[in-house]
Write a protein that holds these residues in place. Structure first.
Motif, PDB file in Angstrom:
ATOM      1  N   ILE A  17      -5.197 -11.377   1.865  1.00 22.36           N
ATOM      2  CA  ILE A  17      -6.535 -10.985   1.514  1.00 22.36           C
ATOM      3  C   ILE A  17      -6.511  -9.523   0.956  1.00 22.36           C
ATOM      4  O   ILE A  17      -7.459  -9.157   0.147  1.00 22.36           O
ATOM      5  CB  ILE A  17      -7.068 -10.949   2.911  1.00 22.36           C
ATOM      6  CG1 ILE A  17      -7.464 -12.521   3.287  1.00 22.36           C
ATOM      7  CG2 ILE A  17      -8.604 -10.309   2.748  1.00 22.36           C
ATOM      8  CD1 ILE A  17      -7.774 -12.828   4.684  1.00 22.36           C
ATOM      9  N   PHE A  18      -5.864  -8.398   1.553  1.00 22.68           N
ATOM     10  CA  PHE A  18      -5.773  -7.306   0.978  1.00 22.68           C
ATOM     11  C   PHE A  18      -5.131  -7.234  -0.612  1.00 22.68           C
ATOM     12  O   PHE A  18      -6.267  -6.516  -1.411  1.00 22.68           O
ATOM     13  CB  PHE A  18      -4.578  -6.303   1.641  1.00 22.68           C
ATOM     14  CG  PHE A  18      -4.310  -5.037   0.955  1.00 22.68           C
ATOM     15  CD1 PHE A  18      -5.098  -3.993   1.289  1.00 22.68           C
ATOM     16  CD2 PHE A  18      -3.272  -4.947   0.084  1.00 22.68           C
ATOM     17  CE1 PHE A  18      -4.858  -2.842   0.798  1.00 22.68           C
ATOM     18  CE2 PHE A  18      -3.188  -3.772  -0.870  1.00 22.68           C
ATOM     19  CZ  PHE A  18      -3.948  -2.639  -0.485  1.00 22.68           C
ATOM     20  N   VAL A  19      -4.586  -8.027  -0.869  1.00 26.33           N
ATOM     21  CA  VAL A  19      -3.893  -8.042  -2.146  1.00 26.33           C
ATOM     22  C   VAL A  19      -5.087  -8.703  -3.107  1.00 26.33           C
ATOM     23  O   VAL A  19      -5.450  -8.098  -4.110  1.00 26.33           O
ATOM     24  CB  VAL A  19      -2.630  -9.055  -2.430  1.00 26.33           C
ATOM     25  CG1 VAL A  19      -2.372  -9.214  -3.857  1.00 26.33           C
ATOM     26  CG2 VAL A  19      -1.553  -8.345  -1.695  1.00 26.33           C
ATOM     27  N   LEU A  30     -11.676  -1.256  -4.055  1.00 21.68           N
ATOM     28  CA  LEU A  30     -10.479  -0.597  -3.408  1.00 21.68           C
ATOM     29  C   LEU A  30     -11.120  -0.116  -1.795  1.00 21.68           C
ATOM     30  O   LEU A  30     -10.158  -0.390  -0.721  1.00 21.68           O
ATOM     31  CB  LEU A  30     -10.285   0.712  -4.031  1.00 21.68           C
ATOM     32  CG  LEU A  30      -9.243   1.869  -3.452  1.00 21.68           C
ATOM     33  CD1 LEU A  30      -7.811   1.105  -3.524  1.00 21.68           C
ATOM     34  CD2 LEU A  30      -9.135   3.240  -4.148  1.00 21.68           C
ATOM     35  N   ILE A  31     -12.332   0.163  -1.613  1.00 16.85           N
ATOM     36  CA  ILE A  31     -12.784   0.068  -0.297  1.00 16.85           C
ATOM     37  C   ILE A  31     -12.632  -1.024   0.506  1.00 16.85           C
ATOM     38  O   ILE A  31     -12.107  -1.130   1.736  1.00 16.85           O
ATOM     39  CB  ILE A  31     -14.192   0.511  -0.277  1.00 16.85           C
ATOM     40  CG1 ILE A  31     -14.343   2.189  -0.938  1.00 16.85           C
ATOM     41  CG2 ILE A  31     -14.914   0.524   1.078  1.00 16.85           C
ATOM     42  CD1 ILE A  31     -15.668   2.622  -1.208  1.00 16.85           C
ATOM     43  N   TYR A  32     -13.182  -2.511  -0.223  1.00 18.01           N
ATOM     44  CA  TYR A  32     -12.908  -3.386   0.467  1.00 18.01           C
ATOM     45  C   TYR A  32     -11.198  -3.999   1.046  1.00 18.01           C
ATOM     46  O   TYR A  32     -11.015  -4.270   2.061  1.00 18.01           O
ATOM     47  CB  TYR A  32     -13.419  -4.598  -0.033  1.00 18.01           C
ATOM     48  CG  TYR A  32     -14.748  -4.471  -0.375  1.00 18.01           C
ATOM     49  CD1 TYR A  32     -15.817  -4.411   0.467  1.00 18.01           C
ATOM     50  CD2 TYR A  32     -15.582  -4.718  -1.424  1.00 18.01           C
ATOM     51  CE1 TYR A  32     -17.159  -4.137   0.482  1.00 18.01           C
ATOM     52  CE2 TYR A  32     -16.771  -4.837  -1.703  1.00 18.01           C
ATOM     53  CZ  TYR A  32     -17.689  -4.570  -0.679  1.00 18.01           C
ATOM     54  OH  TYR A  32     -19.106  -4.380  -0.955  1.00 18.01           O
ATOM     55  N   SER A  33     -10.564  -3.564  -0.001  1.00 22.67           N
ATOM     56  CA  SER A  33      -9.094  -3.715   0.230  1.00 22.67           C
ATOM     57  C   SER A  33      -8.553  -2.806   1.408  1.00 22.67           C
ATOM     58  O   SER A  33      -7.702  -3.303   2.403  1.00 22.67           O
ATOM     59  CB  SER A  33      -8.359  -3.448  -0.924  1.00 22.67           C
ATOM     60  OG  SER A  33      -8.117  -2.316  -1.362  1.00 22.67           O
ATOM     61  N   ILE A  73       2.740  -2.774   5.178  1.00 28.02           N
ATOM     62  CA  ILE A  73       3.001  -1.463   4.333  1.00 28.02           C
ATOM     63  C   ILE A  73       3.851  -1.748   3.271  1.00 28.02           C
ATOM     64  O   ILE A  73       3.206  -1.194   2.173  1.00 28.02           O
ATOM     65  CB  ILE A  73       3.970  -0.630   5.655  1.00 28.02           C
ATOM     66  CG1 ILE A  73       3.327  -0.290   6.694  1.00 28.02           C
ATOM     67  CG2 ILE A  73       4.192   0.663   4.807  1.00 28.02           C
ATOM     68  CD1 ILE A  73       1.901   0.737   6.474  1.00 28.02           C
ATOM     69  N   ILE A  74       4.707  -2.661   3.138  1.00 29.56           N
ATOM     70  CA  ILE A  74       5.383  -2.862   1.975  1.00 29.56           C
ATOM     71  C   ILE A  74       4.347  -3.467   0.700  1.00 29.56           C
ATOM     72  O   ILE A  74       4.313  -2.859  -0.476  1.00 29.56           O
ATOM     73  CB  ILE A  74       6.478  -3.724   2.024  1.00 29.56           C
ATOM     74  CG1 ILE A  74       7.727  -3.129   2.717  1.00 29.56           C
ATOM     75  CG2 ILE A  74       6.890  -4.198   0.592  1.00 29.56           C
ATOM     76  CD1 ILE A  74       8.297  -1.930   1.789  1.00 29.56           C
ATOM     77  N   THR A  75       3.564  -4.243   1.008  1.00 32.80           N
ATOM     78  CA  THR A  75       2.493  -4.980   0.379  1.00 32.80           C
ATOM     79  C   THR A  75       1.615  -3.731  -0.225  1.00 32.80           C
ATOM     80  O   THR A  75       1.297  -3.804  -1.341  1.00 32.80           O
ATOM     81  CB  THR A  75       1.584  -6.309   0.859  1.00 32.80           C
ATOM     82  OG1 THR A  75       2.723  -7.145   1.408  1.00 32.80           O
ATOM     83  CG2 THR A  75       0.603  -6.495  -0.062  1.00 32.80           C
ATOM     84  N   VAL A  76       1.081  -2.833   0.825  1.00 30.97           N
ATOM     85  CA  VAL A  76       0.140  -1.963   0.279  1.00 30.97           C
ATOM     86  C   VAL A  76       0.704  -0.885  -0.815  1.00 30.97           C
ATOM     87  O   VAL A  76       0.351  -0.397  -1.946  1.00 30.97           O
ATOM     88  CB  VAL A  76      -0.700  -1.232   1.348  1.00 30.97           C
ATOM     89  CG1 VAL A  76      -1.497  -0.055   1.193  1.00 30.97           C
ATOM     90  CG2 VAL A  76      -1.304  -2.404   2.229  1.00 30.97           C
TER      91      VAL A  76
END
Length: 171
Positions: A17-19, A30-33, A73-76
């Motif tokens: 979902i973040f990606v 960016l704010i939503y992620s 963390i790695i994904t972000v």
């Protein structure tokens, strides 16, 4: 499946979902992620609190909780590096560290040994969450805090290596 483990699984589901939000063309993507990222952080705090308070600590949770943290963390950091918010070397250092810790954790798990997360690892996770939040609003301060988080991660890694070598050599 108890509540803390369910929260950890939910945190894992927040990664794609973040990606999706991060790379979307939505206004304020960016704010939503970052909001998805911080919901993950809140579930991390909640699952640990609930597990300890109500004695719901499980072997699965001890393994899944730090894995969810590492993957998030790695994904972000990967997304931030792709969009050039952070330097690629930061991602590479953290990726190599986390990959080693995951592989070492799997090796110990097969020996029925688990090294649970410790205060230094938790502090590092908090530093990454804080630095990423600040990075979205102030690149200079956020990058400075990312460097502090990388140093903390390195120290936590050395600590883990010491614990790992002691556990690995047990019969």
């Amino acid at each position: 499946m108890n509540l803390p483990n369910t929260l950890t699984l939910f945190r894992l589901l927040l990664i794609p979902i973040f990606v999706s939000l991060f790379f979307s063309r939505l206004p304020n993507n960016l704010i939503y992620s970052i909001l998805a990222f911080f919901i993950a952080g809140i579930t991390d705090i909640l699952d640990g609190y609930i597990a300890r308070k109500y004695n719901l600590i499980t072997k699965l949770g001890i393994v899944l909780d730090p894995l969810a943290d590492k993957l998030m963390i790695i994904t972000v950091l990967t997304c931030l590096a792709i969009k050039k918010y952070i330097s690629l070397w930061i991602l590479l250092v953290i990726f190599i560290k986390e990959l080693f810790m995951i592989l070492a954790g799997i090796k110990l798990y097969h020996k029925n040994t688990i090294i649970p997360s410790n205060k230094l690892g938790k502090l590092t996770t908090i530093l990454f969450y804080l630095s990423i939040l600040i990075l979205t609003f102030n690149k200079n301060i956020g990058n400075l805090l990312i460097y502090v988080a990388v140093i903390s991660a390195f120290i936590a890694f050395i600590n883990y290596l010491i614990l790992y070598s002691k556990e690995k050599n047990k019969p």
